[in-house]
Design an enzyme around this catalytic site. Sequence first.
Site, PDB file in Angstrom:
ATOM      1  N   GLU A 226     -32.665   6.551  -3.907  1.00 47.04           N
ATOM      2  CA  GLU A 226     -31.670   5.536  -3.557  1.00 47.04           C
ATOM      3  C   GLU A 226     -30.891   6.018  -2.333  1.00 47.04           C
ATOM      4  O   GLU A 226     -30.670   5.277  -1.392  1.00 47.04           O
ATOM      5  CB  GLU A 226     -30.719   5.262  -4.724  1.00 47.04           C
ATOM      6  N   ARG A 304     -19.750   4.530 -13.281  1.00 52.65           N
ATOM      7  CA  ARG A 304     -20.566   3.970 -14.355  1.00 52.65           C
ATOM      8  C   ARG A 304     -20.431   4.793 -15.641  1.00 52.65           C
ATOM      9  O   ARG A 304     -20.538   4.258 -16.744  1.00 52.65           O
ATOM     10  CB  ARG A 304     -22.039   3.809 -13.947  1.00 52.65           C
ATOM     11  N   GLU A 704     -33.484   0.549 -16.447  1.00 52.86           N
ATOM     12  CA  GLU A 704     -32.776   1.756 -16.872  1.00 52.86           C
ATOM     13  C   GLU A 704     -32.456   1.835 -18.366  1.00 52.86           C
ATOM     14  O   GLU A 704     -32.517   2.921 -18.944  1.00 52.86           O
ATOM     15  CB  GLU A 704     -31.461   1.889 -16.094  1.00 52.86           C
TER      16      GLU A 704
HETATM   17  N1  MTE Z   1     -40.133   2.569 -13.192  1.00 56.67           N
HETATM   18  C1  MTE Z   1     -41.056   3.220 -12.448  1.00 56.67           C
HETATM   19  N2  MTE Z   1     -42.343   3.142 -12.799  1.00 56.67           N
HETATM   20  N3  MTE Z   1     -40.695   3.967 -11.364  1.00 56.67           N
HETATM   21  C2  MTE Z   1     -39.387   4.092 -10.985  1.00 56.67           C
HETATM   22  O1  MTE Z   1     -39.081   4.771 -10.008  1.00 56.67           O
HETATM   23  N4  MTE Z   1     -37.033   3.481 -11.466  1.00 56.67           N
HETATM   24  C3  MTE Z   1     -36.090   3.066 -12.495  1.00 56.67           C
HETATM   25  C4  MTE Z   1     -36.572   1.796 -13.185  1.00 56.67           C
HETATM   26  N5  MTE Z   1     -37.935   1.942 -13.605  1.00 56.67           N
HETATM   27  C5  MTE Z   1     -38.386   3.414 -11.768  1.00 56.67           C
HETATM   28  C6  MTE Z   1     -38.826   2.636 -12.860  1.00 56.67           C
HETATM   29  C7  MTE Z   1     -34.748   2.832 -11.989  1.00 56.67           C
HETATM   30  S1  MTE Z   1     -33.721   4.149 -11.792  1.00 56.67           S
HETATM   31  C8  MTE Z   1     -34.306   1.578 -11.695  1.00 56.67           C
HETATM   32  S2  MTE Z   1     -32.715   1.311 -11.176  1.00 56.67           S
HETATM   33  C9  MTE Z   1     -35.173   0.403 -11.828  1.00 56.67           C
HETATM   34  O2  MTE Z   1     -36.479   0.736 -12.249  1.00 56.67           O
HETATM   35  C10 MTE Z   1     -35.239  -0.289 -10.460  1.00 56.67           C
HETATM   36  O3  MTE Z   1     -36.074  -1.373 -10.452  1.00 56.67           O
HETATM   37  P1  MTE Z   1     -35.622  -2.844 -10.942  1.00 56.67           P
HETATM   38  O4  MTE Z   1     -34.237  -3.046 -10.425  1.00 56.67           O
HETATM   39  O5  MTE Z   1     -36.613  -3.704 -10.325  1.00 56.67           O
HETATM   40  O6  MTE Z   1     -35.661  -2.783 -12.428  1.00 56.67           O
HETATM   41  N1  HPA Z   2     -26.221   1.465 -10.151  1.00 56.21           N
HETATM   42  C1  HPA Z   2     -27.200   2.021  -9.418  1.00 56.21           C
HETATM   43  N2  HPA Z   2     -27.095   2.313  -8.169  1.00 56.21           N
HETATM   44  C2  HPA Z   2     -25.935   2.050  -7.567  1.00 56.21           C
HETATM   45  C3  HPA Z   2     -24.876   1.479  -8.267  1.00 56.21           C
HETATM   46  C4  HPA Z   2     -25.032   1.157  -9.625  1.00 56.21           C
HETATM   47  O1  HPA Z   2     -24.130   0.643 -10.299  1.00 56.21           O
HETATM   48  N3  HPA Z   2     -23.866   1.357  -7.408  1.00 56.21           N
HETATM   49  C5  HPA Z   2     -24.306   1.853  -6.232  1.00 56.21           C
HETATM   50  N4  HPA Z   2     -25.554   2.267  -6.328  1.00 56.21           N
HETATM   51 MO1  MOS Z   3     -31.707   3.408 -10.507  1.00 56.18          MO
HETATM   52  S1  MOS Z   3     -30.705   5.132 -10.951  1.00 56.18           S
HETATM   53  O1  MOS Z   3     -30.192   2.505 -10.309  1.00 56.18           O
HETATM   54  O2  MOS Z   3     -32.203   3.747  -8.924  1.00 56.18           O
END
Ligand code: MTE
Ligand code: HPA
Ligand code: MOS
Length: 748
Positions: A226, A304, A704
């Site tokens: 990120e 958070r 998550e």
């Molecule tokens: N799943 C896979 N396969 N690979 C990833 O890197 N990242 C996780 C989750 N699932 C991740 C994953 C995290 S930290 C987040 S915030 C969400 O996927 C981000 O994707 P989304 O917002 O589309 O759910």
């Molecule tokens: N979640 C994940 N990533 C972020 C957030 C959050 O709430 N705020 C800024 N980056």
């Molecule tokens: Mo997920 S820790 O919000 O990239």
Amino acid sequence: MINIDAQNHVKGQSIYLDDIQELQGTLYALPFDATVAHAKIVSIDLEAARQSQGIVAILTAKDVPGENQIGGIIPDEPLFAEDEVHFRGMAIALIVGDSEHHCRQAAKLIKVVYDELPVIVDPREAQAKGKLIVPPRTFRLGNTTDAWAQCDHVFEGRSDVNGQEHLYIETQGAYARNKEDGSIVVSSSTQGPTAVQRTVSRVLGIPMHKIEIDTVRLGGGFGGKEDQATPWAVMVALATHLLRKPVKFSMHRMDDMRMTGKRHPYSADFKIGLSKDLKILAYEVTHYQNAGAAADLSPAVMERTLFHSTGSYFIPNVVATAYSCKTNLPPNTAFRGFGGPQGKFAMEAAIVTAADALGVDASEIQKANLFAEGDEISFGQIMTQVNASKAWDDCMATYGYADRQKAVADFNASNDRFKKGLAIQPICFGISFTNTMMNHARALVHIYYDGSVVVSTGAVEMGQGVNTKMVQIVTSIFGIHPSRVRIESTNTLRVANTSPTAASAGADLNGKALEIACKNLLARLKPVAFADADPESMQIMEEWVYKGNVKTDLSWTDLIMKAFTMRVALSENAHYATPTIHYDKTKEKGHPFAYHVYGTALVEVTVDCLRGTYDFDRIDIVHDFGQSMNTAVDNGQIEGGVVQGIGWMTLEEIVYNEQGRLLSNALSTYKVPDIYSVPKQINLKHLDTEGHELAIKKSKAVGEPPLMYGIGAYYAIRSAIMAFNPSATLAVDAPYTPEKVLMDLYKK
Ligand code: MTE
Ligand code: HPA
Ligand code: MOS
């Protein structure tokens, strides 16, 4: 619908950063980093390295044309160290040469003289010395001072929880090339293309419109990309800018483990007060977050933690404080759950502490305090559409908790060497970026006149299946076959000013924007279909235009060609911003989350009390997906999240020594879950619910939340240890590695 990447992944044909075809003349970069955790730099001698074979340039802070600064939330992180180093792994210089091998040879010739300073690795020590990233924050509800007097039981304690290495399969990397007029294109393995673009602009001192960031997909990010994909992309962009050559960097695993930040370790002090019928009346908690040497995302992660400091429970009187403590470790960063799991872990520690002292099952306290409709969270959000008890009850009934408890008790009574433990883990996770302004997204759709469709959004595919969901949104609105839709790479030229794909909100935010774009296009196509009839009666199913329910002789491709000849615009760009959310930091009150995700897991473990090893017999989950739009993708997110959560709580142990040196710096010393350590059974049931209006197609965010089911693994092991060694007083200190389990089994 199967994941659109499945075929290519299996055939090895998917494109990751390292698969991009290199231009002739591409140079390779290697950051040179600090070998001490805190010191003044007395001198840097680059001469011998510069003369080394194949070396084209060695860049330092002095070569930065713009600002030598990459801090996103707070400008406290230089790209290259200037006078001081603050952690081992901090970049000092960038070596650029004709091969990676030559860069590595040159690195050995760089001489840095340090004047070493005291090293702090412990967050409590940092806090005591006033070393904070930002001022502390406190969330308050009710009045704990008055509430203690009304409590029948009050307990205090401490909990500690370790960090976690992201271990994305694809390590960090970036590849920069020149375009005309000093413009640059950077392929970056990042969750946040715009963050990379902005930081390249800042460091190079050129406007954002000269910088194009392109991301095809990531081999995993998990939050680790990120913010922390940025430095490497900026470094190669800098080298490309100065040398006018394509420059690439792809990190080695051990360098990645050493130089990048991880999940934040936390230490917490808690005090919990209960009535005699086990209602939690008051809770005070102080979190010490180990932020590392720079802010990175730590202030947001800390926030958070506070938002999730009461876990799944309603508590009328709360004081939750968090300190973001500055230590001499690599800056810690986002990791699936973003501080939420750490907040929840301490809450569960308080409940277990109370349960042990009262001689009741922790589940009795958990169940008695689950959030219900209309409850207020410590930061003022009123809970609506709450499924906490519904998921709990369904889990208990579906998997027969009462019988299981009895079976475990019987097993433990008749076995000396093996003991079983059960734990229940209810989850409640807020969906939205906690920073309200980040909750918006854009989508760009082109329908070409052959009827094929290309889609760009701000979402980054990292294995979570967001692109598959984007295809589903398009096909469901246009009534066409998925093969007609292509999702383009995430690119800052096509979709600008994006938030990172994070906070589990990628599919919701980008999906809603895409939905708006497609609906706008459809509205333009309707009058094209029938000039004479009511356009509203037009629908498209399986690539044919229908008038009401009557199939016409107009196909999708005919319709599109007709629209083109009638000079109707076949492109659309749409924007979506989450309604209803707001937050006032000055009052620490508001409504930051669009909705919450719920679920309950039951974890069963068997501990070998001779060895301290353990096996997870099963994990039984009831999860609130709303109306899942893709059960294969969503179930995969649950399974992956659960295993990652269990790993965090059990095997994965990050160890730094007192000098801030990472000892668990390779896969030989950092153990992650494998096929033998995952639960023998993962049972998953979808909770029967409506879904939420603010979730895309009522399919709730899933990325998550499931990680937190893994917290149950810790408490299940603890319960098994207590069955073996009932008189011990156990610290709450995750992870429960087999060594620690063994010590606790025989603790006096
Ligand atoms: N799943 C896979 N396969 N690979 C990833 O890197 N990242 C996780 C989750 N699932 C991740 C994953 C995290 S930290 C987040 S915030 C969400 O996927 C981000 O994707 P989304 O917002 O589309 O759910
Ligand atoms: N979640 C994940 N990533 C972020 C957030 C959050 O709430 N705020 C800024 N980056
Ligand atoms: Mo997920 S820790 O919000 O990239």
